[in-house]
Design an enzyme around this catalytic site. Structure first.
Site, PDB file in Angstrom:
ATOM      1  N   GLU A 227       0.048  -1.361   5.548  1.00 46.08           N
ATOM      2  CA  GLU A 227       1.082  -0.954   6.507  1.00 46.08           C
ATOM      3  C   GLU A 227       0.959   0.507   6.876  1.00 46.08           C
ATOM      4  O   GLU A 227       1.187   0.903   8.021  1.00 46.08           O
ATOM      5  CB  GLU A 227       2.468  -1.235   5.906  1.00 46.08           C
ATOM      6  CG  GLU A 227       3.640  -1.052   6.874  1.00 46.08           C
ATOM      7  CD  GLU A 227       4.250   0.342   6.860  1.00 46.08           C
ATOM      8  OE1 GLU A 227       5.171   0.596   7.650  1.00 46.08           O
ATOM      9  OE2 GLU A 227       3.795   1.201   6.066  1.00 46.08           O
TER      10      GLU A 227
ATOM     11  N   ASP B  59       0.821  -1.205   0.000  1.00 47.77           N
ATOM     12  CA  ASP B  59       0.000   0.000   0.000  1.00 47.77           C
ATOM     13  C   ASP B  59       0.855   1.256   0.000  1.00 47.77           C
ATOM     14  O   ASP B  59       2.031   1.233   0.356  1.00 47.77           O
ATOM     15  CB  ASP B  59      -0.942   0.019   1.204  1.00 47.77           C
ATOM     16  CG  ASP B  59      -0.202   0.065   2.536  1.00 47.77           C
ATOM     17  OD1 ASP B  59       0.801  -0.642   2.678  1.00 47.77           O
ATOM     18  OD2 ASP B  59      -0.637   0.823   3.429  1.00 47.77           O
TER      19      ASP B  59
END
Length: 414
Positions: free
Chosen positions: A174, A80
């Site tokens: 994350e 991400d």
């Protein structure tokens, strides 16, 4: 190394911003799309035990190519990108042989300036990949993914380089603190691992903040302004008063090194109800406790002064300093240091002024220091990375894999 750059440029085309407002994992559809592409790439490389679970976690293994026991290690990166700036329609540009001065980003007025970012002074002659000034780049952490896969491909293509079993893991979410939530450490199977999620060349980190998130909710009373005298209580004014109680010199823009901070990261304002979201950071657990206590005392002080309206505070812990879980295993750090030295990279051991999946994973039984990617200015439109820095990361990962294998060659006794 051409494959490295092409991989990275392909990866940043995936829109993978995580979304803290979505409780699903992954929190955005683009992450699963990217995960599926990575799964296919790992299968094409011929890795073993390639898997993609329903939560978006990608795992695979490169089998050992030696006939003696070597510790199984892992390399981990996250898929991400941060929600702080747009990750949609990323258009990178490559500046060849940078010779100093401002770099124009795209066709607009936005520039990358060495006055604002002095690190550029040290990058003359290098190839710099930037944004077009409208989005983030995504080097955090797609550079890490590209570097890991390129290093693994190099080991496959060069079987004369000895290495033990290497586990690969790519995680979702994350950036919103959930990357380790559903990570299956037992399935991953490594004795220790390295996140490839750092910044400039040489960074090697095994300390990070103790972290918490504080939400301050200010309650007011909404009344039509034409008849509001003596009745209306503006929650936005209460929120402003609270922010004025916070230390001006203990913010991210005023701190460095081992200094902690309070950071007002988001606000939602209305007359009846206003919310302030702070992230609290400190390298010592006692320091984080003191910051929580300070906020509690400021809430109590403000409530005591209000004739109408009220303030509520809730605090949620995010992650801990992984130092206490990594330091008992000094060889993990030493292998990485020596691999960097072997690649003519000066190790820069410093604390992470943030967090990584490795912080959480270290407390889940997988000690996990952090290695550089070669990138700068993450989470914003001025993000950039050097091709040379990415290449250095690949070399270090290959050297690290080899060094661990050679360190465990059985000794023959006569």
């Amino acid at each position: 190394m051409n494959d490295l750059v092409q991989r990275f440029l392909q990866y940043v085309t995936f829109d993978t911003q995580s979304d803290s407002a979505n409780d699903h994992c992954p929190s955005s559809a683009g992450q699963m799309t990217f995960a599926q592409a990575l799964e296919q790439e790992l299968l094409t490389l011929g890795l073993s035990d390639v898997s993609l679970d329903s939560n978006g976690y990608v795992m695979a293994r490169l089998p050992s190519n030696v006939d003696y026991a070597v510790p199984t290690i892992g390399f981990i990166a996250h898929m991400d990108t941060a929600p702080d700036a747009s990750g949609h329609n990323v258009v990178p540009q490559i500046v060849e042989n940078y010779q100093g001065g401002d770099i124009a980003l795209g066709l607009g007025d936005e520039v990358l300036s060495p006055i604002q970012y002095p690190d550029l002074h040290h990058l003359h002659g290098q190839r710099i990949i930037t944004t077009d000034g409208t989005t983030l780049l995504g080097a955090d952490n797609k550079a890490g993914i590209a570097e890991i896969i390129t290093a693994i491909a190099h080991l496959i293509q060069n079987p004369s380089i000895p290495h033990g079993e290497i586990c690969i893991g790519f995680t979702p979410d994350e950036e919103i603190g959930r990357g380790a939530n559903l990570f299956d450490v037992e399935k991953f199977g490594a004795q220790w691992a390295y996140t490839v999620d750092g910044g400039p060349v040489g960074e090697l980190e095994y300390e990070n903040f103790h972290a918490a998130t504080a939400k301050v909710v200010c309650h007011g009373v909404s009344v039509h302004p034409g008849t509001a005298k003596g009745k209306l209580v503006n929650a936005m004014n209460i929120a402003a008063r609270f922010q004025q109680l916070m230390p001006e010199d203990e913010t991210p823009e005023c701190t460095e090194g081992y200094e902690g901070f309070y950071h007002l990261s988001a606000a939602s304002m209305s007359v009846a109800k206003s919310e302030l979201v702070y992230i609290l950071r400190d390298f010592e657990s006692e320091g984080l406790v003191a910051r929580k206590d300070f906020m509690q005392s400021q809430v109590a002080q403000l409530n005591a002064s209000l004739q109408q309206g009220r303030v509520e505070l809730s605090i949620t812990d995010s992650y801990q300093n992984m130092k206490e879980m990594v330091e008992p295993h000094p060889h993990i750090i030493e292998f990485a240091k020596q691999a960097m030295i072997d690649c003519d990279v000066e190790p820069l051991i410093k604390p992470i002024r943030g967090g990584t999946d490795g912080a959480r994973l270290s407390f889940m039984g997988l000690p996990c220091p952090n290695i550089f990617t070669g990138g700068y200015n993450f989470h914003g439109i001025h993000e950039f990375i050097t091709v040379e820095g990415m290449e250095q990361t690949v070399k270090v990962l290959v050297a690290l894999s080899q060094k661990i294998a050679l360190a465990h060659v059985p000794v023959t006794h006569k």
